[in-house]
Design a protein around this motif. Structure first.
Motif, mmCIF file in Angstrom:
data_model
loop_
_atom_site.group_PDB
_atom_site.id
_atom_site.type_symbol
_atom_site.label_atom_id
_atom_site.label_comp_id
_atom_site.label_asym_id
_atom_site.label_seq_id
_atom_site.Cartn_x
_atom_site.Cartn_y
_atom_site.Cartn_z
ATOM 1 N N ALA A 115 0.827 -1.204 0.000
ATOM 2 C CA ALA A 115 0.000 0.000 0.000
ATOM 3 C C ALA A 115 0.865 1.260 0.000
ATOM 4 C CB ALA A 115 -0.941 -0.004 1.203
ATOM 5 N N TRP A 116 1.905 1.277 0.840
ATOM 6 C CA TRP A 116 2.791 2.438 0.874
ATOM 7 C C TRP A 116 3.535 2.608 -0.448
ATOM 8 C CZ3 TRP A 116 3.431 6.423 4.207
ATOM 9 C CH2 TRP A 116 2.805 6.338 5.447
ATOM 10 N N GLY A 117 3.900 1.504 -1.074
ATOM 11 C CA GLY A 117 4.565 1.594 -2.370
ATOM 12 C C GLY A 117 3.672 2.218 -3.422
ATOM 13 N N GLN A 118 2.400 1.822 -3.440
ATOM 14 C CA GLN A 118 1.458 2.429 -4.382
ATOM 15 C C GLN A 118 1.290 3.912 -4.105
ATOM 16 O OE1 GLN A 118 -2.434 0.781 -4.860
ATOM 17 N NE2 GLN A 118 -1.749 -0.552 -6.497
ATOM 18 N N ARG A 119 1.153 4.246 -2.838
ATOM 19 C CA ARG A 119 0.969 5.653 -2.467
ATOM 20 C C ARG A 119 2.162 6.492 -2.916
ATOM 21 N NH1 ARG A 119 1.946 8.924 2.378
ATOM 22 N NH2 ARG A 119 0.220 10.403 2.710
ATOM 23 N N THR A 156 -3.059 -16.726 4.326
ATOM 24 C CA THR A 156 -4.173 -16.208 5.130
ATOM 25 C C THR A 156 -5.379 -17.139 5.132
ATOM 26 O OG1 THR A 156 -5.074 -14.994 3.234
ATOM 27 C CG2 THR A 156 -3.495 -13.830 4.662
ATOM 28 N N GLY A 157 -5.417 -18.063 4.171
ATOM 29 C CA GLY A 157 -6.580 -18.917 4.034
ATOM 30 C C GLY A 157 -7.696 -18.302 3.225
ATOM 31 N N LEU A 158 -7.529 -17.064 2.764
ATOM 32 C CA LEU A 158 -8.554 -16.423 1.944
ATOM 33 C C LEU A 158 -8.497 -16.983 0.524
ATOM 34 C CD1 LEU A 158 -8.097 -12.681 3.018
ATOM 35 C CD2 LEU A 158 -9.718 -14.367 3.935
ATOM 36 N N ASP A 159 -9.668 -17.200 -0.068
ATOM 37 C CA ASP A 159 -9.679 -17.679 -1.449
ATOM 38 C C ASP A 159 -9.367 -16.519 -2.392
ATOM 39 O OD1 ASP A 159 -12.099 -16.223 -2.087
ATOM 40 O OD2 ASP A 159 -13.250 -17.816 -1.125
ATOM 41 N N ASP A 160 -9.156 -16.844 -3.666
ATOM 42 C CA ASP A 160 -8.698 -15.836 -4.609
ATOM 43 C C ASP A 160 -9.708 -14.705 -4.806
ATOM 44 O OD1 ASP A 160 -6.250 -16.987 -5.015
ATOM 45 O OD2 ASP A 160 -6.850 -18.113 -6.800
ATOM 46 N N ARG A 161 -10.984 -15.019 -4.855
ATOM 47 C CA ARG A 161 -11.983 -13.968 -5.033
ATOM 48 C C ARG A 161 -11.977 -13.012 -3.841
ATOM 49 N NH1 ARG A 161 -15.694 -14.430 -9.030
ATOM 50 N NH2 ARG A 161 -17.157 -13.124 -7.868
ATOM 51 N N THR A 162 -11.792 -13.541 -2.645
ATOM 52 C CA THR A 162 -11.735 -12.685 -1.472
ATOM 53 C C THR A 162 -10.461 -11.859 -1.471
ATOM 54 O OG1 THR A 162 -13.011 -14.327 -0.234
ATOM 55 C CG2 THR A 162 -11.889 -12.626 1.046
ATOM 56 N N ARG A 163 -9.351 -12.462 -1.913
ATOM 57 C CA ARG A 163 -8.103 -11.700 -2.003
ATOM 58 C C ARG A 163 -8.264 -10.520 -2.954
ATOM 59 N NH1 ARG A 163 -2.826 -15.668 -2.192
ATOM 60 N NH2 ARG A 163 -3.657 -17.397 -0.982
ATOM 61 N N ILE A 164 -8.901 -10.746 -4.093
ATOM 62 C CA ILE A 164 -9.112 -9.652 -5.041
ATOM 63 C C ILE A 164 -9.930 -8.542 -4.390
ATOM 64 C CG2 ILE A 164 -10.271 -9.010 -7.190
ATOM 65 C CD1 ILE A 164 -9.505 -11.773 -8.269
ATOM 66 N N ALA A 165 -10.967 -8.923 -3.646
ATOM 67 C CA ALA A 165 -11.797 -7.924 -2.969
ATOM 68 C C ALA A 165 -10.974 -7.118 -1.971
ATOM 69 C CB ALA A 165 -12.974 -8.608 -2.273
ATOM 70 N N LEU A 169 -10.162 -3.102 -2.137
ATOM 71 C CA LEU A 169 -10.475 -2.259 -0.992
ATOM 72 C C LEU A 169 -9.268 -1.407 -0.594
ATOM 73 C CD1 LEU A 169 -12.485 -1.554 1.351
ATOM 74 C CD2 LEU A 169 -11.437 -3.441 2.624
ATOM 75 N N VAL A 170 -8.116 -2.050 -0.468
ATOM 76 C CA VAL A 170 -6.922 -1.329 -0.029
ATOM 77 C C VAL A 170 -6.448 -0.346 -1.101
ATOM 78 C CG1 VAL A 170 -4.503 -1.567 0.678
ATOM 79 C CG2 VAL A 170 -6.218 -3.188 1.513
ATOM 80 N N SER A 171 -6.427 -0.779 -2.365
ATOM 81 C CA SER A 171 -5.956 0.116 -3.427
ATOM 82 C C SER A 171 -6.910 1.291 -3.606
ATOM 83 C CB SER A 171 -5.789 -0.645 -4.743
ATOM 84 O OG SER A 171 -7.022 -1.174 -5.193
ATOM 85 N N GLY A 172 -8.211 1.068 -3.402
ATOM 86 C CA GLY A 172 -9.167 2.169 -3.470
ATOM 87 C C GLY A 172 -8.902 3.202 -2.386
#
Length: 259
Positions: A115-119, A156-165, A169-172
């Motif tokens: 996130a900091w890298g994008q910023r 994290t155990g999150l599936d790919d669709r959740t990772r994309i979400a 969220l973070v990039s937004g």
């Protein structure tokens, strides 16, 4: 793969414009051009230079051609439309994500660095925040950022669709915060005063307008000096990102518990 007389790719099969295929290295650049040395890279570089110096609104095919000393029509051999040029400008300006740390970090620290890298990339190229979003990532660097964010959530155990979400969220949040800061900085710069002077003036105006009986919370904030003084740099971004990641952590725990 072959190219027709206009330089358009034939048989690429990606569904992408020829200039975007070229960014992926999937097609040859035109062997001949109206002016020796004219390349897609030079066109994009000139467009980025205009945007950095004068803002995105100054970018046009005609202006870029003028910067390069060529005719406007000669650019269309490489880039079919300004929308394509915008995509390639973002690719050039934001660049590739930083390499992953070694040894690997936990998901939270990895996503924080992402996130900091994008910023930081946005703050180096504030004009890029004005680019219209016309679709999902379609260029090498943009897809690499997407990939790096997904990888940050490994384990994290999150599936790919959740990772994309989560990534959206973070990039937004990153994009919105960077745009807000850019707008505020532009407003302060146009005023000719310091940021502290602008906020102090705003506080004085608000005190005259905000009746404490009607706006008790705002009145309390003003009375406590909540809009005065110098704030630590980046404190709002750090606070917001931490809140977001607290939510992601709660999601990970809930899913791990079978929720």
């Amino acid at each position: 793969m072959t190219a027709n007389a206009d330089g358009a790719a034939e048989g690429g099969g990606t569904g992408l414009p020829a200039s975007i295929e070229a960014a992926w290295g999937l097609r040859d650049r035109p062997a001949k051009g109206p002016r020796p040395g004219l390349t897609l890279e030079r066109i994009v570089g000139a467009a980025v230079g205009v945007a950095a110096a004068e803002g995105l609104g100054a970018v046009s095919m005609g202006r870029v051609a003028k910067e390069l000393g060529v005719s406007t029509m000669s650019l269309y051999r490489y880039v079919a439309a300004k929308d394509e040029l915008y995509i390639l400008m973002l690719e050039e300006a934001i660049g590739a994500p930083p390499p992953p740390p070694d040894p690997p970090l936990g998901w939270r620290e990895a996503l924080t660095r992402w996130a900091w890298g994008q910023r930081e990339a946005f703050h180096r190229n504030l004009w890029s925040l004005r680019l219209p979003i016309s679709g999902p990532p379609s260029t090498p660097h943009m897809v690499a950022w997407w990939e790096r964010g997904m990888v940050a959530l490994d384990g994290t155990g999150l599936d790919d669709r959740t990772r994309i979400a989560v990534i959206l969220l973070v990039s937004g949040f990153v994009r919105n915060e960077a745009m807000l800061m850019a707008d505020l900085d532009a407003a302060v710069g146009a005023s000719g005063a310091s940021a502290q002077e602008v906020m102090a003036g705003y506080g004085r105006t608000l005190r005259r307008l905000a009746d404490p009986a009607r706006y008790p919370s705002v009145a309390r904030l003003l009375a406590e000096g909540g809009l005065e003084g110098e704030e630590e740099p980046d404190v709002d971004f750090t606070f917001g990102l931490d809140c977001l990641l607290d939510g992601v952590e709660a999601l990970i725990r809930r899913q791990a518990a079978g929720g």
